[in-house]
Design a protein around this motif. Structure first.
Motif, mmCIF file in Angstrom:
data_model
loop_
_atom_site.group_PDB
_atom_site.id
_atom_site.type_symbol
_atom_site.label_atom_id
_atom_site.label_comp_id
_atom_site.label_asym_id
_atom_site.label_seq_id
_atom_site.Cartn_x
_atom_site.Cartn_y
_atom_site.Cartn_z
ATOM 1 N N ALA A 247 1.041 -1.767 -0.173
ATOM 2 C CA ALA A 247 -0.249 0.376 0.191
ATOM 3 C C ALA A 247 0.842 0.890 -0.212
ATOM 4 N N HIS A 248 2.430 1.677 0.677
ATOM 5 C CA HIS A 248 2.678 2.322 0.900
ATOM 6 C C HIS A 248 3.487 2.643 -0.458
ATOM 7 N N PRO A 249 3.678 3.807 -0.898
ATOM 8 C CA PRO A 249 4.357 3.982 -2.179
ATOM 9 C C PRO A 249 5.585 3.255 -1.648
ATOM 10 N N TYR A 250 6.427 3.522 -0.905
ATOM 11 C CA TYR A 250 7.686 2.822 -0.516
ATOM 12 C C TYR A 250 8.061 1.388 -0.800
ATOM 13 N N ALA A 286 9.010 10.982 5.190
ATOM 14 C CA ALA A 286 9.779 11.818 5.277
ATOM 15 C C ALA A 286 10.523 11.105 3.905
ATOM 16 N N PHE A 287 9.922 10.614 3.439
ATOM 17 C CA PHE A 287 9.389 9.728 1.834
ATOM 18 C C PHE A 287 9.681 10.215 0.689
ATOM 19 N N HIS A 288 8.308 12.059 1.179
ATOM 20 C CA HIS A 288 7.831 12.335 -0.356
ATOM 21 C C HIS A 288 9.013 12.960 -0.864
ATOM 22 N N PRO A 289 10.766 13.598 -0.970
ATOM 23 C CA PRO A 289 11.189 13.942 -2.117
ATOM 24 C C PRO A 289 11.308 12.542 -2.915
ATOM 25 N N ARG A 290 11.272 12.082 -2.316
ATOM 26 C CA ARG A 290 11.491 10.144 -3.943
ATOM 27 C C ARG A 290 10.252 10.117 -4.233
ATOM 28 N N CYS A 291 8.374 10.168 -2.975
ATOM 29 C CA CYS A 291 7.205 9.659 -3.588
ATOM 30 C C CYS A 291 6.660 9.901 -5.319
ATOM 31 N N PRO A 292 6.596 9.160 -5.458
ATOM 32 C CA PRO A 292 5.936 9.264 -6.937
ATOM 33 C C PRO A 292 4.668 9.750 -6.893
ATOM 34 N N VAL A 293 3.824 9.618 -5.964
ATOM 35 C CA VAL A 293 2.143 9.908 -5.787
ATOM 36 C C VAL A 293 2.149 11.337 -4.788
ATOM 37 N N ALA A 294 3.569 11.841 -3.524
ATOM 38 C CA ALA A 294 3.899 12.997 -3.525
ATOM 39 C C ALA A 294 2.156 13.964 -3.437
ATOM 40 N N GLN A 297 -0.106 18.061 0.809
ATOM 41 C CA GLN A 297 0.330 18.046 2.372
ATOM 42 C C GLN A 297 1.389 17.132 2.650
ATOM 43 N N CYS A 298 1.830 16.618 2.157
ATOM 44 C CA CYS A 298 2.904 15.195 2.393
ATOM 45 C C CYS A 298 4.338 15.900 2.839
ATOM 46 N N ALA A 299 4.884 17.398 2.483
ATOM 47 C CA ALA A 299 5.433 17.975 2.130
ATOM 48 C C ALA A 299 5.889 19.022 3.661
ATOM 49 N N SER A 302 2.780 15.185 8.506
ATOM 50 C CA SER A 302 3.480 14.005 8.439
ATOM 51 C C SER A 302 2.313 12.760 8.585
ATOM 52 N N PRO A 303 2.105 11.531 8.627
ATOM 53 C CA PRO A 303 1.200 11.104 7.974
ATOM 54 C C PRO A 303 1.311 10.200 8.812
ATOM 55 N N ALA A 304 -0.124 9.816 9.771
ATOM 56 C CA ALA A 304 0.070 9.698 10.690
ATOM 57 C C ALA A 304 -0.028 7.351 9.874
ATOM 58 N N CYS A 316 0.860 6.954 5.522
ATOM 59 C CA CYS A 316 0.741 7.514 3.930
ATOM 60 C C CYS A 316 -0.637 8.687 3.270
ATOM 61 N N HIS A 317 -0.432 9.552 3.741
ATOM 62 C CA HIS A 317 -1.263 10.571 3.363
ATOM 63 C C HIS A 317 -2.440 10.071 2.218
ATOM 64 N N ALA A 318 -1.946 8.780 0.806
ATOM 65 C CA ALA A 318 -2.289 9.147 -0.461
ATOM 66 C C ALA A 318 -3.207 7.656 0.349
ATOM 67 N N VAL A 319 -2.975 7.085 1.580
ATOM 68 C CA VAL A 319 -3.319 5.990 1.698
ATOM 69 C C VAL A 319 -4.985 5.857 2.474
HETATM 70 S S1 SF4 Z 1 2.634 10.594 2.690
HETATM 71 FE FE1 SF4 Z 1 2.929 11.555 0.774
HETATM 72 S S2 SF4 Z 1 4.706 10.929 0.195
HETATM 73 FE FE2 SF4 Z 1 4.389 10.320 1.429
HETATM 74 S S3 SF4 Z 1 4.428 8.655 0.463
HETATM 75 FE FE3 SF4 Z 1 2.807 9.229 1.001
HETATM 76 S S4 SF4 Z 1 2.031 10.177 -1.143
HETATM 77 FE FE4 SF4 Z 1 3.886 9.586 -0.481
#
Ligand code: SF4
Ligand SMILES: Nc1ncnc2c1ncn2[C@@H]1O[C@H](COP(=O)(O)OP(=O)(O)OP(=O)(O)O)[C@@H](O)[C@H]1O
Ligand SMILES: Nc1ncnc2c1ncn2[C@@H]1O[C@H](COP(=O)(O)OP(=O)(O)OP(=O)(O)O)[C@@H](O)[C@H]1O
Ligand SMILES: [Mg+2]
Ligand SMILES: [Mg+2]
Lengths: 330, 351
Positions: A247-250, A286-294, A297-299, A302-304, A316-319
């Motif tokens: 589920a998480h982009p990483y 912490a993943f937002h600089p490399r995240c393809p779906v950021a 808000q991600c910058a 911090s996602p709970a 992850c915010h996207a999830v």
């Molecule tokens: S919170 Fe945002 S930047 Fe971090 S993994 Fe999810 S979508 Fe990507």
């Protein structure tokens, strides 16, 4: 409810690093509020970015290093401070296997002597019984009598790692923390060791924290897995389900990058951007600089951690905004 | 970078080096023994400029020893014979001072054991600086700048600060990237990478392997990649060499070997890999154990574990023979199957 052998409750650990001899000290947050639990008789795999804090988490779980904050419970009670008598008593029931077998072995002792050593120290059985036991354990990990008389320098990388494994298992520990235990082994021996660990787990009710980069082995050996990125757990859940539907982009990028012999079936997600710097943790996720779906808000935020309907937890915010999509896919 | 060096059926020495202008490194009948026990039983291979050769095989089969011997890195007690030539220059028996110039310079090696490659009491920046000074003649501030550039290249985060770190302050994968940077520092013609990415997660592993491929394509560097991860060699190398008990048992282009492994050992190896899809079942290791070099079977070293073994297998050491274009295998059963296929092409290969 199944009993947990180890529980990590919001543990954090920082190291001070400095630039040059007189440079300013900068804290590196190696582990950041990590919570994990390992059920008795089960295997929990810990995977993730290199340098994300997996080995540090393992060392803290054993009490080899003290967490700055948070606590470690072993069989429900807090782990005593390292090098106390109470800790040493507990330590006999927990063993760790490291990444680099040469560093873990005493270069002056033969393999047999090293494997027998714990039995000698605890004076278990007669001298000849101890020898037989050590030889039997060496046989169980695929080393024969002629390897037993060798020094570590005379063995190949994989043979050394099997010697390390034999020594860790000789005392029949309850908890085994394996830090990259099979990465030095050829696939046939790896298959033997994985089968062996699974058999011993059943037979001895062994609990295993399995730190590895090899997701194929993780899929084989563990019931649950947790994924770390820059000191935090970003995803955790049932292993097969998680690897089939990350589920998480990483995690998605990680799973897609697993090399498969004879051509891959899924398309590789290539991450761009700098690898993360723990001394200057990005704000927000912490993943937002490399995240393809950021998203914006991600910058900043911090996602709970959210728990999805199938018991998966993801940060992850996207999830977060589509908590049902996982259930739909699974 | 095409696969142009099927192991010749005739001894390689009969082919003059001038016939193959791309040939960079030639190993002929390389043997290694310790205390009178042979662990490497005559290796022949050639490496072309820009080629990527993957080496896989049983633990203890001699994958590391081959290259340690070639670079004069084995203990003095090791008995080494044969020939290892870089272009026209013989490396075996070369004087230590001249060998030192080759090592880390024209030929670089990334070692399997981090603890034997990095000095624990010296900062990593100084360790890579020594390579840059020795092989690139750099000094002063340019050393630090180049070290930082190399650390960035291999994706070591926070490289400016990490230059002053000691190995124990880095994670396993970070140390592994330091070793890769050190190996690249000498701008080698041949890079021997012994399990270079085992401590790296799959995303960084893929980045490092991409990096090595890019450098190879740009500079013509040849790569020897030793790995237990068949997926890693499959994706990075054009040619694969499979070793067992101190010898080469099969060599083939990468795409073919995973589709149709021919040697029974290679087949066993592939069957032991845990699948990444489908049901999880008990893994299937190859039956039995690797023979100890001191009691090697008389015939084929794999015979005691082989499902296809015949009575001849216990008597004759199977030579590495060409079985198809660019493919060779050392198996008597394969030879039989081969002959049969020739006499009656319609007959199915039932072996
Ligand atoms: S919170 Fe945002 S930047 Fe971090 S993994 Fe999810 S979508 Fe990507
Ligand atoms: N003794 C130390 N002093 C300073 N920094 C350290 C120390 N030990 C670890 N670190 C840092 O803490 C972070 C986490 O390291 P750790 O070894 O736990 O990572 P890991 O997830 O096990 O990585 P790998 O997969 O590469 O082994 C890294 O950035 C590392 O550089
Ligand atoms: N210094 C030494 N003294 C004696 N024997 C040695 C020495 N170094 C290696 N050997 C032996 O030589 C054989 C080949 O070892 P080598 O390290 O090349 O194996 P490998 O194929 O690289 O295995 P792995 O995949 O486990 O690294 C092994 O049987 C090993 O025990
Ligand atoms: Mg680690
Ligand atoms: Mg090796």
């Amino acid at each position: 409810m199944t009993e947990n052998i180890v529980e990590l409750q919001a543990i954090s650990k920082s190291y001070a690093t400095r630039r040059g001899l007189f440079g300013r000290r900068v804290p590196v947050r190696a582990v950041d509020e990590v919570s994990l639990s390992l059920a008795k008789g089960q295997t929990l795999a810990l995977v993730g970015e290199s340098g994300s804090g997996k080995s540090t988490t393992g060392r803290v779980a054993l009490g080899l290093e003290r967490a700055d904050t948070g606590c470690v419970l072993f069989r429900g009670t807090e782990l005593p401070a390292a090098d106390t008598r109470a800790w040493r008593r507990m330590r006999a029931q927990m063993q760790m296997i490291y990444q680099d077998p040469l560093a873990a072995l005493d270069r002056r002792l033969t393999v047999l002597d090293q494997v027998r050593e714990p039995l000698d120290i605890h004076e278990i059985g007669s001298a000849s019984e101890r020898n037989d036991k050590a030889l039997a354990m060496l046989g169980a990990v695929g080393l024969n009598a002629s390897h037993a008389g060798s020094l570590p320098s005379e063995l190949s990388g994989g043979q050394r790692q099997r010697a390390v494994l034999a020594r860790a298992l000789i005392m029949r520990p309850e908890l085994l923390i394996c830090d990259e235990p099979v990465s030095a082994l050829d696939v046939s021996i790896q298959a033997q060791v994985v089968n062996l660990l699974m058999d011993l787990q059943k037979e001895m009710h062994l609990s295993i924290l399995f730190i590895s980069h090899d997701l194929k082995v993780v899929r084989q050996i563990s019931q649950r897995m947790a994924v770390m990125y820059l000191g935090r757990i970003v995803e955790c859940g049932d292993t097969k389900d998680l690897l089939a539907n990350p589920a998480h982009p990483y995690t998605k990028a990680l799973v897609s990058a697993v090399p498969v012999a004879g051509g891959r079936t899924r398309e590789r997600i290539i991450l761009t951007g700098e690898p993360p710097n723990p001394a200057a943790r990005p704000t927000g996720c912490a993943f937002h600089p490399r995240c393809p779906v950021a998203r914006p808000q991600c910058a900043s935020v911090s996602p709970a951690v959210t728990t999805l309907s199938n018991g998966r937890s993801v940060a992850c915010h996207a999830v977060e905004i589509a908590p049902t999509f996982m259930g739909a896919e699974a | 970078m095409t696969v142009q060096h099927p192991i010749p059926a005739a001894p390689a020495s009969k082919i003059p080096a001038t016939l193959s202008p791309g040939r960079l490194l030639t190993i002929e009948n390389l043997t290694v023994g310790f205390n009178g026990v042979r662990v490497l039983r005559g290796i022949d291979l050639t490496l072309a400029r820009g080629e990527a050769l993957g080496v896989v095989g049983e633990s203890g089969s001699g994958k590391s020893v081959t290259w340690l011997a070639a670079l004069g890195l084995l203990p003095k007690t090791a008995e080494v014979s044969g020939s290892v030539r870089l272009d026209e220059d013989e490396l075996l028996g070369l004087h230590a001072s001249r060998l030192n110039r080759v090592r880390g310079g024209r030929v670089a090696m990334i070692f399997q054991d981090p603890s034997s490659a990095l000095n624990p009491v010296i900062r990593i920046g100084r360790q890579i600086g020594e390579v840059l000074a020795r092989h690139q003649g750099m000094s002063g501030a340019s050393v630090r700048a180049e070290a930082k550039r190399l650390f960035d290249l291999v994706g070591l985060p926070d490289s400016a600060r990490r230059i002053d770190a000691y190995p124990h302050e880095l994670s396993g994968g970070q140390n592994q990237r330091v070793m890769i940077a050190m190996a690249l520092a000498g701008k080698p013609d041949v890079l021997i990478a012994d399990e270079p990415t085992t401590a790296l997660d799959a995303t960084i592993q893929a980045q490092i392997l991409d990096l090595l491929t890019t450098i190879r394509k740009e500079t013509g560097m040849a790569l020897v990649l030793i790995s237990h991860d068949l997926g890693v060699v499959s994706e990075t190398c054009e040619r694969i060499m499979v070793m067992y008990a101190g010898g080469i048992v099969e060599t083939a282009p990468s795409n073919l070997i995973f589709e149709t492994p021919r040697h029974p050992y290679t087949q066993g190896l592939l069957a032991a890999v845990p699948p990444f899809e489908g049901a999880v079942e008990r893994l299937v290791p190859i039956e039995g154990q690797v023979p100890h070099p001191a009691n090697m079977p008389t015939g084929c070293a794999f015979a005691p574990r082989c499902s296809r073994h015949m009575s001849e297998c216990e008597k004759i050491v199977p030579p590495l023979k060409s079985i198809a274009a660019g493919r060779a295998s050392a198996c008597l059963a394969e030879e039989g199957a081969q002959a049969e296929r020739h006499s009656s092409p319609i007959k199915s290969m039932s072996a």
